[in-house]
Structures are given as C-alpha cells and as structure tokens.
Motif scaffolding. Sequence first.
Motif, PDB file in Angstrom:
ATOM      1  N   LYS A  85       0.841  -1.205   0.000  1.00 49.04           N
ATOM      2  CA  LYS A  85       0.000   0.000   0.000  1.00 49.04           C
ATOM      3  C   LYS A  85       0.874   1.253   0.000  1.00 49.04           C
ATOM      4  O   LYS A  85       0.602   2.242   0.668  1.00 49.04           O
ATOM      5  N   LYS A  86       1.953   1.163  -0.739  1.00 46.17           N
ATOM      6  CA  LYS A  86       2.955   2.237  -0.908  1.00 46.17           C
ATOM      7  C   LYS A  86       3.636   2.642   0.409  1.00 46.17           C
ATOM      8  O   LYS A  86       4.246   3.722   0.482  1.00 46.17           O
ATOM      9  N   ASP A  87       3.529   1.793   1.417  1.00 49.68           N
ATOM     10  CA  ASP A  87       4.189   2.097   2.679  1.00 49.68           C
ATOM     11  C   ASP A  87       5.624   1.564   2.638  1.00 49.68           C
ATOM     12  O   ASP A  87       5.972   0.609   3.322  1.00 49.68           O
ATOM     13  N   PHE A  88       6.424   2.185   1.798  1.00 53.71           N
ATOM     14  CA  PHE A  88       7.842   1.813   1.711  1.00 53.71           C
ATOM     15  C   PHE A  88       8.674   3.077   1.553  1.00 53.71           C
ATOM     16  O   PHE A  88       8.129   4.155   1.262  1.00 53.71           O
ATOM     17  N   SER A  89       9.973   2.937   1.742  1.00 57.18           N
ATOM     18  CA  SER A  89      10.867   4.091   1.606  1.00 57.18           C
ATOM     19  C   SER A  89      11.417   4.138   0.198  1.00 57.18           C
ATOM     20  O   SER A  89      11.871   3.118  -0.324  1.00 57.18           O
ATOM     21  N   GLY A  90      11.373   5.303  -0.399  1.00 51.58           N
ATOM     22  CA  GLY A  90      12.020   5.473  -1.693  1.00 51.58           C
ATOM     23  C   GLY A  90      11.062   5.574  -2.858  1.00 51.58           C
ATOM     24  O   GLY A  90       9.859   5.752  -2.683  1.00 51.58           O
ATOM     25  N   GLU A  91      11.635   5.472  -4.041  1.00 52.92           N
ATOM     26  CA  GLU A  91      10.859   5.616  -5.276  1.00 52.92           C
ATOM     27  C   GLU A  91      11.225   4.500  -6.243  1.00 52.92           C
ATOM     28  O   GLU A  91      12.393   4.164  -6.376  1.00 52.92           O
ATOM     29  N   ILE A  92      10.193   3.969  -6.874  1.00 56.55           N
ATOM     30  CA  ILE A  92      10.409   2.926  -7.877  1.00 56.55           C
ATOM     31  C   ILE A  92      10.235   3.540  -9.261  1.00 56.55           C
ATOM     32  O   ILE A  92       9.220   4.186  -9.539  1.00 56.55           O
ATOM     33  N   TYR A  93      11.239   3.341 -10.093  1.00 60.19           N
ATOM     34  CA  TYR A  93      11.122   3.789 -11.484  1.00 60.19           C
ATOM     35  C   TYR A  93      11.260   2.598 -12.413  1.00 60.19           C
ATOM     36  O   TYR A  93      12.058   1.700 -12.156  1.00 60.19           O
ATOM     37  N   VAL A  94      10.472   2.612 -13.485  1.00 66.89           N
ATOM     38  CA  VAL A  94      10.707   1.638 -14.543  1.00 66.89           C
ATOM     39  C   VAL A  94      10.825   2.419 -15.839  1.00 66.89           C
ATOM     40  O   VAL A  94      10.050   3.343 -16.093  1.00 66.89           O
ATOM     41  N   ALA A  95      11.863   2.082 -16.619  1.00 69.62           N
ATOM     42  CA  ALA A  95      12.098   2.854 -17.839  1.00 69.62           C
ATOM     43  C   ALA A  95      12.219   1.942 -19.048  1.00 69.62           C
ATOM     44  O   ALA A  95      12.925   0.937 -19.014  1.00 69.62           O
ATOM     45  N   GLY A  96      11.486   2.306 -20.103  1.00 67.34           N
ATOM     46  CA  GLY A  96      11.635   1.649 -21.404  1.00 67.34           C
ATOM     47  C   GLY A  96      12.494   2.547 -22.279  1.00 67.34           C
ATOM     48  O   GLY A  96      12.189   3.717 -22.467  1.00 67.34           O
ATOM     49  N   ILE A  97      13.574   1.987 -22.781  1.00 66.15           N
ATOM     50  CA  ILE A  97      14.586   2.775 -23.491  1.00 66.15           C
ATOM     51  C   ILE A  97      14.459   2.549 -25.003  1.00 66.15           C
ATOM     52  O   ILE A  97      14.238   1.422 -25.439  1.00 66.15           O
ATOM     53  N   VAL A  98      14.655   3.607 -25.760  1.00 67.81           N
ATOM     54  CA  VAL A  98      14.641   3.478 -27.228  1.00 67.81           C
ATOM     55  C   VAL A  98      16.058   3.252 -27.764  1.00 67.81           C
ATOM     56  O   VAL A  98      17.040   3.592 -27.106  1.00 67.81           O
ATOM     57  N   HIS A  99      16.128   2.661 -28.935  1.00 62.04           N
ATOM     58  CA  HIS A  99      17.338   2.647 -29.763  1.00 62.04           C
ATOM     59  C   HIS A  99      18.589   2.093 -29.075  1.00 62.04           C
ATOM     60  O   HIS A  99      19.685   2.616 -29.251  1.00 62.04           O
ATOM     61  N   GLU A 100      18.403   1.046 -28.274  1.00 64.25           N
ATOM     62  CA  GLU A 100      19.557   0.481 -27.572  1.00 64.25           C
ATOM     63  C   GLU A 100      20.410  -0.393 -28.476  1.00 64.25           C
ATOM     64  O   GLU A 100      21.626  -0.441 -28.342  1.00 64.25           O
ATOM     65  N   GLU A 101      19.760  -1.098 -29.408  1.00 57.23           N
ATOM     66  CA  GLU A 101      20.490  -2.089 -30.201  1.00 57.23           C
ATOM     67  C   GLU A 101      21.591  -1.448 -31.056  1.00 57.23           C
ATOM     68  O   GLU A 101      22.614  -2.057 -31.288  1.00 57.23           O
ATOM     69  N   CYS A 102      21.352  -0.230 -31.522  1.00 56.22           N
ATOM     70  CA  CYS A 102      22.362   0.430 -32.364  1.00 56.22           C
ATOM     71  C   CYS A 102      23.217   1.429 -31.581  1.00 56.22           C
ATOM     72  O   CYS A 102      24.365   1.653 -31.922  1.00 56.22           O
ATOM     73  N   PHE A 103      22.623   2.050 -30.561  1.00 55.10           N
ATOM     74  CA  PHE A 103      23.352   3.101 -29.832  1.00 55.10           C
ATOM     75  C   PHE A 103      23.253   2.861 -28.334  1.00 55.10           C
ATOM     76  O   PHE A 103      22.714   3.683 -27.598  1.00 55.10           O
ATOM     77  N   GLU A 104      23.783   1.731 -27.926  1.00 51.41           N
ATOM     78  CA  GLU A 104      23.721   1.338 -26.521  1.00 51.41           C
ATOM     79  C   GLU A 104      24.180   2.468 -25.604  1.00 51.41           C
ATOM     80  O   GLU A 104      25.264   3.008 -25.787  1.00 51.41           O
ATOM     81  N   GLY A 105      23.336   2.810 -24.641  1.00 44.60           N
ATOM     82  CA  GLY A 105      23.746   3.775 -23.616  1.00 44.60           C
ATOM     83  C   GLY A 105      23.349   5.208 -23.900  1.00 44.60           C
ATOM     84  O   GLY A 105      23.246   6.014 -22.977  1.00 44.60           O
ATOM     85  N   VAL A 106      23.127   5.560 -25.162  1.00 45.90           N
ATOM     86  CA  VAL A 106      22.876   6.966 -25.501  1.00 45.90           C
ATOM     87  C   VAL A 106      21.543   7.436 -24.909  1.00 45.90           C
ATOM     88  O   VAL A 106      21.490   8.416 -24.166  1.00 45.90           O
ATOM     89  N   ALA A 107      20.471   6.720 -25.215  1.00 42.14           N
ATOM     90  CA  ALA A 107      19.158   7.135 -24.710  1.00 42.14           C
ATOM     91  C   ALA A 107      19.038   6.881 -23.205  1.00 42.14           C
ATOM     92  O   ALA A 107      18.347   7.607 -22.497  1.00 42.14           O
ATOM     93  N   ALA A 108      19.735   5.856 -22.715  1.00 41.06           N
ATOM     94  CA  ALA A 108      19.670   5.530 -21.281  1.00 41.06           C
ATOM     95  C   ALA A 108      20.250   6.657 -20.422  1.00 41.06           C
ATOM     96  O   ALA A 108      19.791   6.896 -19.305  1.00 41.06           O
ATOM     97  N   ARG A 109      21.241   7.351 -20.965  1.00 35.20           N
ATOM     98  CA  ARG A 109      21.841   8.465 -20.204  1.00 35.20           C
ATOM     99  C   ARG A 109      20.804   9.558 -19.935  1.00 35.20           C
ATOM    100  O   ARG A 109      20.824  10.204 -18.892  1.00 35.20           O
ATOM    101  N   GLU A 110      19.931   9.761 -20.894  1.00 37.61           N
ATOM    102  CA  GLU A 110      18.864  10.759 -20.738  1.00 37.61           C
ATOM    103  C   GLU A 110      17.948  10.366 -19.563  1.00 37.61           C
ATOM    104  O   GLU A 110      17.510  11.221 -18.790  1.00 37.61           O
ATOM    105  N   VAL A 111      17.694   9.090 -19.433  1.00 32.83           N
ATOM    106  CA  VAL A 111      16.846   8.589 -18.341  1.00 32.83           C
ATOM    107  C   VAL A 111      17.566   8.762 -16.997  1.00 32.83           C
ATOM    108  O   VAL A 111      16.966   9.196 -16.012  1.00 32.83           O
TER     109      VAL A 111
END
Length: 261
Positions: free
Chosen positions: A124-150
């Motif tokens: 019931k959200k009674d925890f410390s902190g924040e949970i993020y989930v991220a779907g990243i674009v264009h990883e197969e050709c430019f690994e890491g580039v879009a992830a840095r933005e996240v």
Amino acid sequence: MLTKERKEKVVAALQKAIQARSYSGEEKEVVGYLEKLLKDIGYDTVHIDRYGNIIGCIKGKKNGLKVLMDGHMDTVPVQEEKWKENAFGGEIKDGKIYGRGTSDMKGALISMALAGAYFAEDTKKDFSGEIYVAGIVHEECFEGVAAREVSEYVKPDIVIIGEASELNLKIGQRGRAEIVVETFGKPAHSANPEKGINAVYKMMKLIEKIKALPMTHQDKLGYGILELTDIKSLPYPGASVVPDYCRATYDRRLLVGETME
Ligand SMILES: [Zn+2]
C-alpha cells in the motif's frame, strides 16, 4: 507476491508488447502501449522524454533511495523466412512464448513494470524510496545513448537492468572503448615499391606488438580484452599502388579503475 492471476497478467501484457513491433527507431507503438499499461497498473506518473523513452514512477510514503529498473524496448530486425513461428505473434507453445524481443528484452521490461506495481499494491505504498521503470529506445544500435537521458531525469541510486542472464545475478559489466590505430606511409607504384613506404606493413608490425601486450584482468569482470575488429587500407582497391594509409579498429573492454592512459 506472484499469484496465478498476476502471472497470467504478466504473460498477457508481454504478448501485447511483442505484438507491437519495435525495431530501433520505430518504438512509438510499444511506447503507446506501455504508457497505457503503466497508468492502468498504478504508476503515479508516466513521462515520455524527448528521445521517446518512457519512465514510470511510483513514490513510497517515506523518503529513500531511488531504484530504477531499466530495459530497452527496441529489437533487432527479423528475417521472417527464418522463423517457424509468427515473429510478432507472442504465441505460447509448450510453455514458451515466441516472438521477437521476448527475451531481449520485453519479457524483463514487462516483468519489472508489473513487479513494481504489485510491490506498491502489496505494501500500500508504505515503503521508503521511489520505484522507477524505464523503457529505453534505440539500444540495439546506440547502446547507452538514450539511457543516459533517463539517468539524468531519474538520478537513480540503484539501477537494475533486466537483460537476460540465465537467471544469474550479474553485478557488473566491462566498459567499452573503440580504439582506432592509424599508420601512414608513402605512396608509390607497386612495380617500384622501394620508392614508397607501405602503411600496411607498418600496421602489421604494430598489430603483432599489440597482440603481445599482456591482458589486464579483474576477478569478477574477467579480461580487459583488446581485439582487432577491422582493418582498412587506402587507396582501396589498391591495384598497382603501395598503400600510404592503414587503419585498424580495436574493441577494448575496460575494467574497473582503468584510466584513459
Ligand atoms: Zn538487449
């Protein structure tokens, strides 16, 4: 907890994600699907950034660390004639889901997204902190580039990446550098090679020396390899010319604590 009902929901969500074809640079459809999914399952906010990455967040009631679960949404293309199953069907056969991106890595992305939501529901959200989930674009050709933005947006304390690892916990990865080595010679007609300097011969000596260098090693990450991946000389084709330029590319995998030098 992963109940039967929840498990079925994870599978159904994954099937839909597979059905949304998402080659690198063509992730719009799957992003649209994920946006709806994340909102439906209880993410507080869903943000789509300028690259097209999608980031869902659930905040706990207490302050604490930010945990980011990261997975790319794009896949490499399919050679359909080589597939026995429909590559975008997401069909289940003998307990396995078939389709492009099932293991690399929509399976992990969907699992992480729903795990975050179920955790929030159970606590019931009674925890410390924040949970993020991220779907990243264009990883197969430019690994890491879009992830840095996240990373820039979330500023996470902990990152979990869901790439397949045969259910083993992998705690790190070697870094990567592409190293280009060039040699320069002097052009001449190949009938009189003594008048020129062959850049490829110079490169061959260099390659031998580089190959003889001892490899660095680290207990958990293994070897800091330095592997020749391509070699090119100019002019090309060089019929009757002693090449005056040669370029070799190396793939270098970096270990913890290595410096630029
Ligand atoms: Zn992957």
